[in-house]
Design a protein around this motif. Structure first.
Motif, mmCIF file in Angstrom:
data_model
loop_
_atom_site.group_PDB
_atom_site.id
_atom_site.type_symbol
_atom_site.label_atom_id
_atom_site.label_comp_id
_atom_site.label_asym_id
_atom_site.label_seq_id
_atom_site.Cartn_x
_atom_site.Cartn_y
_atom_site.Cartn_z
ATOM 1 N N ASP A 66 0.854 -1.181 0.000
ATOM 2 C CA ASP A 66 0.000 0.000 0.000
ATOM 3 C C ASP A 66 0.891 1.231 0.000
ATOM 4 O OD1 ASP A 66 -1.710 2.079 0.405
ATOM 5 O OD2 ASP A 66 -2.727 1.220 2.135
ATOM 6 N N PRO A 67 1.057 1.924 -1.127
ATOM 7 C CA PRO A 67 2.003 3.050 -1.208
ATOM 8 C C PRO A 67 1.533 4.295 -0.476
ATOM 9 C CG PRO A 67 0.858 2.766 -3.283
ATOM 10 C CD PRO A 67 0.462 1.605 -2.425
ATOM 11 N N GLY A 68 0.311 4.273 0.058
ATOM 12 C CA GLY A 68 -0.133 5.379 0.889
ATOM 13 C C GLY A 68 0.163 5.175 2.353
ATOM 14 N N PRO A 78 -1.571 12.089 -7.293
ATOM 15 C CA PRO A 78 -1.545 10.743 -7.882
ATOM 16 C C PRO A 78 -2.872 9.999 -7.748
ATOM 17 C CG PRO A 78 -0.502 10.710 -5.734
ATOM 18 C CD PRO A 78 -0.832 12.148 -6.020
ATOM 19 N N ARG A 79 -3.079 9.108 -8.669
ATOM 20 C CA ARG A 79 -4.140 8.109 -8.560
ATOM 21 C C ARG A 79 -3.492 6.882 -7.925
ATOM 22 N NH1 ARG A 79 -5.821 4.354 -13.419
ATOM 23 N NH2 ARG A 79 -7.783 3.440 -12.690
ATOM 24 N N VAL A 80 -4.110 6.330 -6.899
ATOM 25 C CA VAL A 80 -3.477 5.261 -6.123
ATOM 26 C C VAL A 80 -4.302 3.982 -6.232
ATOM 27 C CG1 VAL A 80 -2.624 4.549 -3.859
ATOM 28 C CG2 VAL A 80 -2.539 6.965 -4.517
ATOM 29 N N LEU A 81 -3.620 2.902 -6.631
ATOM 30 C CA LEU A 81 -4.226 1.576 -6.696
ATOM 31 C C LEU A 81 -3.462 0.682 -5.718
ATOM 32 C CD1 LEU A 81 -4.513 1.259 -10.596
ATOM 33 C CD2 LEU A 81 -6.285 2.010 -8.990
ATOM 34 N N PRO A 82 -3.894 0.623 -4.470
ATOM 35 C CA PRO A 82 -3.090 -0.051 -3.450
ATOM 36 C C PRO A 82 -3.155 -1.563 -3.540
ATOM 37 C CG PRO A 82 -5.146 0.683 -2.500
ATOM 38 C CD PRO A 82 -5.122 1.206 -3.912
ATOM 39 N N GLY A 83 -2.057 -2.183 -3.103
ATOM 40 C CA GLY A 83 -2.048 -3.621 -2.849
ATOM 41 C C GLY A 83 -2.183 -3.841 -1.360
ATOM 42 N N VAL A 84 -1.946 -5.066 -0.931
ATOM 43 C CA VAL A 84 -1.977 -5.377 0.497
ATOM 44 C C VAL A 84 -0.696 -4.854 1.127
ATOM 45 C CG1 VAL A 84 -2.111 -7.218 2.212
ATOM 46 C CG2 VAL A 84 -3.373 -7.421 0.065
ATOM 47 N N SER A 85 -0.820 -4.090 2.208
ATOM 48 C CA SER A 85 0.372 -3.536 2.842
ATOM 49 C C SER A 85 1.246 -4.639 3.422
ATOM 50 C CB SER A 85 -0.014 -2.551 3.941
ATOM 51 O OG SER A 85 -0.441 -3.231 5.096
ATOM 52 N N SER A 86 2.540 -4.366 3.499
ATOM 53 C CA SER A 86 3.469 -5.332 4.073
ATOM 54 C C SER A 86 3.157 -5.613 5.530
ATOM 55 C CB SER A 86 4.910 -4.831 3.925
ATOM 56 O OG SER A 86 5.062 -3.562 4.540
ATOM 57 N N VAL A 87 2.627 -4.607 6.231
ATOM 58 C CA VAL A 87 2.272 -4.820 7.640
ATOM 59 C C VAL A 87 1.093 -5.780 7.752
ATOM 60 C CG1 VAL A 87 1.437 -3.700 9.739
ATOM 61 C CG2 VAL A 87 3.195 -2.593 8.349
ATOM 62 N N ARG A 125 3.038 10.130 -0.110
ATOM 63 C CA ARG A 125 3.285 11.358 0.641
ATOM 64 C C ARG A 125 4.295 12.251 -0.091
ATOM 65 N NH1 ARG A 125 2.185 12.442 5.721
ATOM 66 N NH2 ARG A 125 1.893 10.230 6.205
ATOM 67 N N ALA A 126 5.384 11.644 -0.580
ATOM 68 C CA ALA A 126 6.403 12.427 -1.280
ATOM 69 C C ALA A 126 5.855 13.045 -2.566
ATOM 70 C CB ALA A 126 7.615 11.549 -1.588
ATOM 71 N N LEU A 127 5.005 12.304 -3.275
ATOM 72 C CA LEU A 127 4.406 12.840 -4.495
ATOM 73 C C LEU A 127 3.485 14.011 -4.176
ATOM 74 C CD1 LEU A 127 3.543 9.499 -6.360
ATOM 75 C CD2 LEU A 127 5.472 11.039 -6.793
ATOM 76 N N ARG A 128 2.707 13.892 -3.124
ATOM 77 C CA ARG A 128 1.822 14.983 -2.731
ATOM 78 C C ARG A 128 2.622 16.215 -2.327
ATOM 79 N NH1 ARG A 128 -3.534 14.576 -3.870
ATOM 80 N NH2 ARG A 128 -3.833 16.115 -2.213
ATOM 81 N N GLU A 129 3.703 15.995 -1.599
ATOM 82 C CA GLU A 129 4.535 17.126 -1.173
ATOM 83 C C GLU A 129 5.205 17.817 -2.358
ATOM 84 O OE1 GLU A 129 7.129 15.293 1.642
ATOM 85 O OE2 GLU A 129 5.675 15.457 3.313
ATOM 86 N N ALA A 130 5.390 17.086 -3.465
ATOM 87 C CA ALA A 130 5.979 17.670 -4.664
ATOM 88 C C ALA A 130 4.932 18.345 -5.555
ATOM 89 C CB ALA A 130 6.714 16.598 -5.460
#
Length: 396
Positions: free
Chosen positions: A74-76, A91-100, A82-87
């Motif tokens: 999950d890149p969010g 972005p359009r975000v298509l998340p996967g299952v987070s590593s956590v 976060r870095a893309l938003r700060e720049a």
């Protein structure tokens, strides 16, 4: 840039239809080497292998056309969004299952009550202190801040670690281990779970993680087991907590802890806490009070300043017992804040000098309070408490 930046979360499973379409139409694809090798990058698309984050973000900001970023899980969630938003990118975000989520799934544990911290490019001490304070922690690791370093910093604490390497790949490995046995090489990327099984077994871990202020503080003395009223009074604790500023990620020492009321209150704010006390009966009271309030306090039986030598460096220190030599020893460890409670006014000058000589701006106040007491006729009198001189220093 013109066009859309689509961030695709990759967790090792086949990409969905939306992610596949975004990749097929991309003219720029950015990701780590293993991610670019794992997905279907169009032959006509330019690729950027992500190393340091800033150059990749700058490349995306300059690009004209459709771009895709392939990132873990999950890149969010502690990811590139976060870095893309700060720049200035949207972005359009298509998340996967987070590593956590994957890590907790692998060990069959719920994680709605877990505290998640990142040591990747951040202060390792803050992540370790979170592991000391909370019974269920997931640490996103990084170079120089991996399972071996976390285990070494935790030392002899009774914690179990579960190291989850390369989740979602053919090289995935999940290893349960004690903190004392982590000195080995671990594959990146990995997520490390740090678990206090004893506290989890008593259902302390069923509460939400303590990431904000507790529901009450400066608790009544009746909330703590103590001997002959030897407990820091609520009015004194209120000001001491304000000057110590305990919070998640910090380590607080309570030196000359007595019943441990200050230690427990700091732990209720989410800080990691070490209580130093020379009296064995009082040590048992500190432990009992911590258990009563569902927090973790490491109790060290010994006399300061000698007992301080082997402790990890603190962020804040409360000195409830001990003279100027103890205050000076604490100041030499350079915490951001030191607070000392003094019953004898003749200790003021040497304590002040110990703090100012150690590089602290010093202030203090005499606390004199009178509490309401009922009289037999139904009226109220004011009963004076013993005055306490509170002295504090903030590092210059």
């Amino acid at each position: 840039m013109t066009g859309t930046v689509t961030v695709v979360g990759y967790d090792g499973s086949p990409l969905g239809a939306d992610a596949s379409r975004a990749l097929a139409g991309a003219t720029l694809v950015v990701g780590g080497r293993r991610h670019l090798d794992a997905v279907a990058v169009p032959a006509t698309a330019r690729t950027v292998v992500m190393g340091p984050l800033s150059p990749a973000v700058e490349e995306l900001a300059r690009h004209d056309g459709e771009a895709v970023v392939v990132a873990s899980g999950d890149p969010g969630f502690f990811g590139i969004v976060r870095a893309l938003r700060e720049a200035g990118l949207d972005p359009r975000v298509l998340p996967g299952v987070s590593s956590v989520a994957l890590a907790f799934a692998r060990v069959g544990l719920p994680w709605d009550d877990a505290l998640v911290v990142s040591a990747h490019g951040r202060d390792l001490a803050a992540a370790v202190n979170a592991c000391r304070a909370h019974p269920k922690v997931a640490v996103l690791t990084g170079p120089g801040a991996g399972p071996a370093e976390i285990g070494a910093a935790l030392g002899a604490t009774a914690r179990r670690m579960v190291v989850c390497e390369r989740l979602g790949t053919d090289e995935e490995r999940v290893t349960a281990i004690s903190v004392q046995d982590t000195a080995r090489a671990w594959a990146d990327p990995n997520v490390t779970l740090v678990l206090d099984d004893e506290r989890l077994a008593t259902r302390v871990g069923s509460a939400w993680p303590r990431a904000a202020a507790p529901d009450a503080w400066a608790l009544p003395e009746s909330e703590f087991a103590h001997r002959d009223s030897m407990v820091t009074k609520a009015e004194v604790r209120a000001l001491a907590l304000a000057r110590l500023a305990p919070r998640p990620g910090l380590l607080v020492w309570d030196v000359g802890a007595g019943s441990g009321s200050v230690a427990v209150e700091c732990a209720r704010f989410g800080a990691a806490v070490v209580a130093v006390e020379r009296d064995a009966d009082q040590c048992r009271r500190v432990d009992a009070n911590a258990r009563r309030h569902g927090v973790s306090v490491d109790v060290v039986a010994g006399s300061a300043p000698a007992a301080l030598d082997t402790l990890p460096d603190p962020d804040a220190v409360f000195v409830g017992g001990g003279g100027p030599d103890v205050v000076a020893a604490c100041a030499r460890r350079k915490p951001a804040r030191v607070v000392a409670a003094l019953a004898a006014v003749d200790r003021l000058a040497p304590v002040r000098d110990a703090l100012s000589g150690g590089g602290y701006a010093v202030d203090g106040t005499l606390l004199q309070s009178s509490r309401m007491r009922a009289l037999p006729d139904g009226s109220t009198r004011l009963a004076a408490e013993n005055p306490v001189l509170l002295v504090w220093g903030e590092r210059l």
